[in-house]
Design a protein around this motif. Structure first.
Motif, short mmCIF file in Angstrom:
data_model
loop_
_atom_site.label_atom_id
_atom_site.label_comp_id
_atom_site.label_asym_id
_atom_site.label_seq_id
_atom_site.Cartn_x
_atom_site.Cartn_y
_atom_site.Cartn_z
N GLY A 101 6.97 10.67 49.07
CA GLY A 101 7.76 11.79 49.26
C GLY A 101 7.69 12.90 48.13
O GLY A 101 8.71 13.40 47.73
N LYS A 102 6.91 12.45 47.07
CA LYS A 102 6.86 13.50 45.78
C LYS A 102 5.58 14.28 46.01
O LYS A 102 4.85 14.30 46.89
CB LYS A 102 6.74 12.66 44.75
CG LYS A 102 7.71 11.60 44.38
CD LYS A 102 7.69 10.74 43.09
CE LYS A 102 6.53 9.88 42.76
NZ LYS A 102 6.41 9.35 41.63
N LYS A 103 5.75 15.29 44.99
CA LYS A 103 4.31 16.29 45.19
C LYS A 103 3.65 16.21 43.71
O LYS A 103 4.41 16.16 42.58
CB LYS A 103 4.80 17.82 45.27
CG LYS A 103 5.53 18.11 46.75
CD LYS A 103 5.81 19.28 46.92
CE LYS A 103 6.47 19.87 48.29
NZ LYS A 103 6.90 21.17 48.41
N VAL A 104 2.42 16.49 43.72
CA VAL A 104 1.82 16.74 42.70
C VAL A 104 1.71 18.13 42.06
O VAL A 104 1.80 19.04 42.57
CB VAL A 104 0.14 16.32 42.95
CG1 VAL A 104 -0.71 16.56 41.75
CG2 VAL A 104 -0.03 14.95 43.38
N VAL A 105 1.94 18.13 40.68
CA VAL A 105 1.98 19.25 40.11
C VAL A 105 0.48 19.91 40.05
O VAL A 105 -0.71 19.26 39.50
CB VAL A 105 2.14 19.29 38.58
CG1 VAL A 105 1.95 20.72 37.78
CG2 VAL A 105 3.66 18.70 38.44
N PRO A 106 0.13 21.32 40.77
CA PRO A 106 -1.10 21.58 40.65
C PRO A 106 -1.90 22.19 39.54
O PRO A 106 -1.21 22.46 38.49
CB PRO A 106 -0.87 22.70 41.78
CG PRO A 106 0.39 23.20 41.65
CD PRO A 106 1.39 21.96 41.22
N LEU A 107 -3.17 22.19 39.54
CA LEU A 107 -3.84 22.67 38.49
C LEU A 107 -4.59 23.95 38.71
O LEU A 107 -5.36 24.09 39.72
CB LEU A 107 -5.14 21.36 38.13
CG LEU A 107 -5.88 21.79 37.10
CD1 LEU A 107 -5.34 21.52 35.73
CD2 LEU A 107 -6.99 20.60 37.24
N ASN A 108 -4.37 24.93 37.79
CA ASN A 108 -5.22 26.23 38.14
C ASN A 108 -5.95 26.40 36.97
O ASN A 108 -5.94 26.29 35.95
CB ASN A 108 -4.37 27.52 37.87
CG ASN A 108 -3.36 27.43 39.16
OD1 ASN A 108 -3.61 27.52 40.18
ND2 ASN A 108 -2.11 27.37 38.94
N ILE A 109 -7.47 26.23 37.45
CA ILE A 109 -8.54 26.27 36.43
C ILE A 109 -9.58 27.39 36.58
O ILE A 109 -9.89 27.43 37.78
CB ILE A 109 -9.08 24.85 36.03
CG1 ILE A 109 -10.09 24.89 35.10
CG2 ILE A 109 -9.60 24.30 37.45
CD1 ILE A 109 -10.50 23.28 34.66
N GLU A 110 -10.11 28.03 35.65
CA GLU A 110 -11.15 29.14 35.67
C GLU A 110 -12.11 28.70 34.33
O GLU A 110 -11.80 28.92 33.41
CB GLU A 110 -10.68 30.29 36.05
CG GLU A 110 -11.89 31.38 36.07
CD GLU A 110 -11.38 32.85 36.22
OE1 GLU A 110 -12.22 33.74 36.33
OE2 GLU A 110 -10.03 32.90 36.00
N LEU A 111 -13.56 28.46 34.95
CA LEU A 111 -14.48 28.30 33.94
C LEU A 111 -15.76 29.35 34.45
O LEU A 111 -16.00 29.25 35.35
CB LEU A 111 -15.05 26.95 33.76
CG LEU A 111 -14.34 25.85 33.54
CD1 LEU A 111 -14.99 24.40 33.41
CD2 LEU A 111 -13.59 26.13 32.16
#
Length: 802
Positions: A322-332
């Motif tokens: 019942g938890k959420k993952v902290v999302p990742l924003n990445i640009e290379l």
């Protein structure tokens, strides 16, 4: 090309493969899961991912798509292909059920528009199941998996006779059973049963001599025997022979049906390959739905542009909790293709690294990936990783040696189509030497054009990334106040390891920490301090940006309302003018008519004095009534406050710019230009654009008295450039701190800031009390409050200005 050969285990793809196997219904689908491989063929990856995306769409909207009986009948088909072999009834039953599933799959795609599922619809068209064989199987086997009575005339005759014999023998046995119950040989709840395929009567052991017959069996306690009476012995033999005949006839029917099936085996094998693919794609789509995966834009070039990327396995695990993952924003991209991630231990660096590797690997294995809509994913032919400890006793490799072995491989084979991932770059040896070697390796990797993500604690790598094209710093965000990780990646700045703060929180003595700072050197300590302060200022500015955004939206709305109001006023003005013109026309027409009538009456009355006087009086009344002007209050004009003054303009004269209302004082004359001060601003203006005004005008416009001494003016641009709303006075003595604070407040008030931030630290609260008491003496200060706990709490004072 992949490196090392344990890449799936290191990234966690082996666990994902197991989840896919569990999601499959049949061995057919699981065999496809075993065949999943990383592909360096762009067209193949695009096809596999698109197939999965289509199946996800099928599962989301296709209620009619079958979800059971994905049975593997391929072993049966192999046996059926051999002359003289026959399939059993159970095998034909599975074959019938699975063929029905295949037909339902094909029918689903036939009923859809081809453009809805182009790849799967096209594949379905290549599958052919001849109705002759399915009809033949349906004719022989019913929906319960049994041979129909109508399978052959002989089978129908045998079963009719078998039913008749069984009914006759049951009638006889029922009579015998009733008689035995009446005689007290058996209890009332006993019924007929079957032993060795023959109908028998259960009888108490002490009465077994009272009923003639053959004893087939006895109970486990020996108290009951099962007797076949002599009177039904022949009938039971007849039933047994009929059962043998039925079995022989069924075998003959199945042999004939197998012969019919044999010619269709090649087409059916292809059909079962299709069924296996459907099961496999259903499993991939099911996992994709669970992790909310998408099909991002796929481009045949090297780059990464992911929004809200989530670690697949972590997402599924957290979902159950019942938890959420902290999302990742990445640009290379090309100019920032290698990301150097820094930050504290347990801050999420390794998870972010594996997220990048696993998502890219998943996609090039044909799976949908957990990123948000609007993301785009590139294509890499090589993936190299250096994660974890590769220490080897067999090869006599230490931890650091194994890392260097990997680096040698990277440096030799990395190119523009390579994605590499390195965790804890340069560790395992003396930090100074490790950092130098890591920097040299990084320089060569940058020249290779490869893309990558590197986790490190080395400051020299952060500095290198800041000044080298192709490299970019990144930081895992950390709550410096509570010393807790936030697990968010921020690209564009390096992160602090927060080593001293974490050591202090754990309870390491302050004397030890201070000695460690002294040994480290001021430059490194200042660097870490600067990183933390930049993080605080970034948070503050982020909140300010939100406030500014809200104000801009309000301003835009007000501007829109003003424009609309202005347009309405202009339209109303035009309407009023038009109405006035129309009234004037009507008034003019009435006046002309009245004048003509007056002239006519005067002529008709031959200018009689009384009549002429009366007519003129009426004409005057008309004029007074319709042509009298309303009194308008005259408003004072702004120009009236200016009293021009004769004489030449000299230093100290008061002037105004022609056509404007601003009043200023001349500071200096430079040829045809004059340097003037208007308020706190100074500027150079042509003399011919200036008008000399009186002292009275200056006082009326500015409310100021002429200064006895000449002012040097203030360069606001320079002050604006050098001013920071954040003042740090920690470590200063009281008198020194208040002097700095006064200068800070003067500049802030001059530049028009409405909110300031004074960092004084917590300690015993002495400096905080001193600062706040001093600030209360400023009339410009509206109020003061503590900073948000995440950004310093009581150690920082927020000053609101009027």
């Amino acid at each position: 090309m992949l490196y090392p050969n344990t890449i799936e285990q290191k990234l966690g793809f082996d666990k994902l493969r197991e989840l896919l196997k569990e999601a499959c219904i049949s061995p057919l689908g699981r065999s496809y899961v075993e065949k999943i491989r990383f592909s360096d063929n762009f067209g193949m990856v695009e096809k596999l991912v698109s197939q999965t995306a289509e199946m996800k769409k099928v599962m989301e909207i296709g209620e009619d798509f079958p979800s059971q009986n994905y049975l593997d009948a391929t072993p049966f088909l192999k046996r059926a292909a051999i002359e003289g072999m026959l399939l059993t009834l159970e095998e034909f039953s599975d074959l019938k059920a699975s063929l029905q599933t295949i037909r339902l799959c094909l029918r689903f795609f036939e009923n859809q528009e081809p453009e809805s599922f182009p790849l799967l619809s096209e594949f379905a068209k290549t599958v052919r199941i001849d109705r002759a064989i399915t009809d033949a199987i349906d004719k022989i086997i019913d929906d319960r998996g049994q041979i129909r009575d109508t399978a052959s005339p002989e089978l129908a005759r045998i079963r009719r006779k078998l039913i008749s014999e069984q009914a006759g023998i049951r009638k006889k046995l029922d009579n015998m059973l009733r008689s035995a119950k009446n005689s007290g040989w058996i209890s009332e709840d006993v019924s007929l049963t079957v032993r060795n395929g023959r109908m028998v009567i259960p009888l108490a052991a002490e009465h077994k001599r009272k009923l003639k017959g053959f004893i087939h069996d006895e109970s486990s306690t020996g108290q009951t025997v099962f007797i076949e009476p002599t009177d039904v012995f022949e009938s039971n033999n007849e039933i047994r022979e009929l059962e043998y005949e039925e079995r022989r006839e069924i075998n003959r029917i199945l042999m004939h049906l197998t012969d019919q099936l044999r010619t269709f085996v090649p087409d059916l094998q292809k059909a079962y390959a299709f069924l296996g693919l459907m099961d496999f794609l259903r499993a991939k789509a099911k996992i994709a739905i669970q992790m909310n995966a998408t099909n991002p834009t796929f481009v045949n070039k090297q780059f990464i542009d992911w929004k809200d990327a989530r670690h697949p396995l972590l997402h599924l695990s957290f979902q159950k909790q019942g938890k959420k993952v902290v999302p990742l924003n990445i640009e290379l991209q090309d100019k920032n293709r290698i990301l150097i991630v820094s930050g504290p231990n347990a801050g999420g660096k390794s998870v972010s690294l594996k997220t990048v590797g696993l998502i890219q690997y998943m996609h090039q294995c044909g799976l949908l990936v957990p990123v948000a809509d609007g993301s785009a994913i590139g294509f890499f032919q090589n993936i190299f990783i250096d994660i974890g400890d590769e220490q080897s006793l067999e090869n006599d490799l230490s931890t650091y040696s194994s890392h260097l072995t990997n680096m040698r491989y990277f440096l030799t084979l990395a190119n523009k189509r390579t994605l590499f991932l390195i965790d804890e770059f340069g560790t395992g040896t003396e930090p100074g030497l490790g950092g130098a070697i890591a920097e040299a390796i990084l320089e060569d990797l940058t020249k290779s054009g490869a893309y990558g993500v590197i986790n490190t604690h080395y400051t020299n790598l952060k500095v290198l990334a800041d000044k080298t094209e192709g490299l970019v710093n990144g930081a895992m965000r950390f709550d410096g106040e509570h010393l807790e990780p936030i697990y968010q990646l921020e690209i564009g700045r390096p992160g602090s390891s927060f080593a001293f703060e974490i050591a202090s929180k754990i309870g390491l003595p302050n004397t030890v920490i201070n000695r460690a700072k002294d040994k480290l050197g001021k430059q490194q300590v200042s660097f870490e301090k600067l990183l933390k302060e930049l993080d605080i200022e970034r948070k503050v500015f982020a909140e300010k940006n939100i406030e500014v955004g809200i104000k801009e939206r309000k301003l835009t709305q007000q501007l829109s309302e003003y424009t609309k109001l202005k347009s309405n006023l202009e339209n109303n003005e035009k309407k009023l003018v038009n109405e006035a013109k129309q009234k004037a026309k009507n008034l003019l027409a009435d006046a002309n008519q009245l004048i003509e009538n007056t002239i006519r009456e005067i002529k008709e009355n031959k200018a009689e004095k009384e009549k002429t006087k009366t007519v003129r009086t009426e004409l005057e009344k008309f004029g007074k009534k319709n042509l009298a002007l309303e009194e308008v209050e005259e408003l004072p004009s702004e120009d009236n406050v200016f009293e021009p003054e004769d004489g030449a303009i000299t230093v100290g004269s008061y002037v105004r710019i022609a056509g404007q209302t601003a009043i200023g004082e001349v500071l200096a004359l430079k040829g045809k230009d004059a340097e003037i001060r208007i308020g706190d601003l100074k500027s150079n203006i042509k003399l011919n654009r200036l008008e000399k005004v009186s002292n009275k005008t200056y006082k009326a416009a500015t409310g100021e008295k002429k200064l006895k001494t000449s002012s040097k003016g203030v360069d606001l641009n320079e002050r604006m450039m050098n001013f920071s709303f954040n003042l740090d006075i920690r470590g200063k003595r009281g008198e020194e701190a208040l002097g700095v604070l006064d200068s800070f407040m003067d500049n802030a008030i001059m530049l028009g800031y409405d909110e300031l931030r004074v960092v004084h630290g917590k300690g015993d609260g002495i400096l905080r009390t001193l600062v706040r008491n001093h600030l209360r003496g400023y009339s410009h200060v509206a109020n003061m409050q503590d900073e948000h706990p995440d950004r310093g709490g009581a150690g920082v004072t927020i000053v609101k200005l009027k």
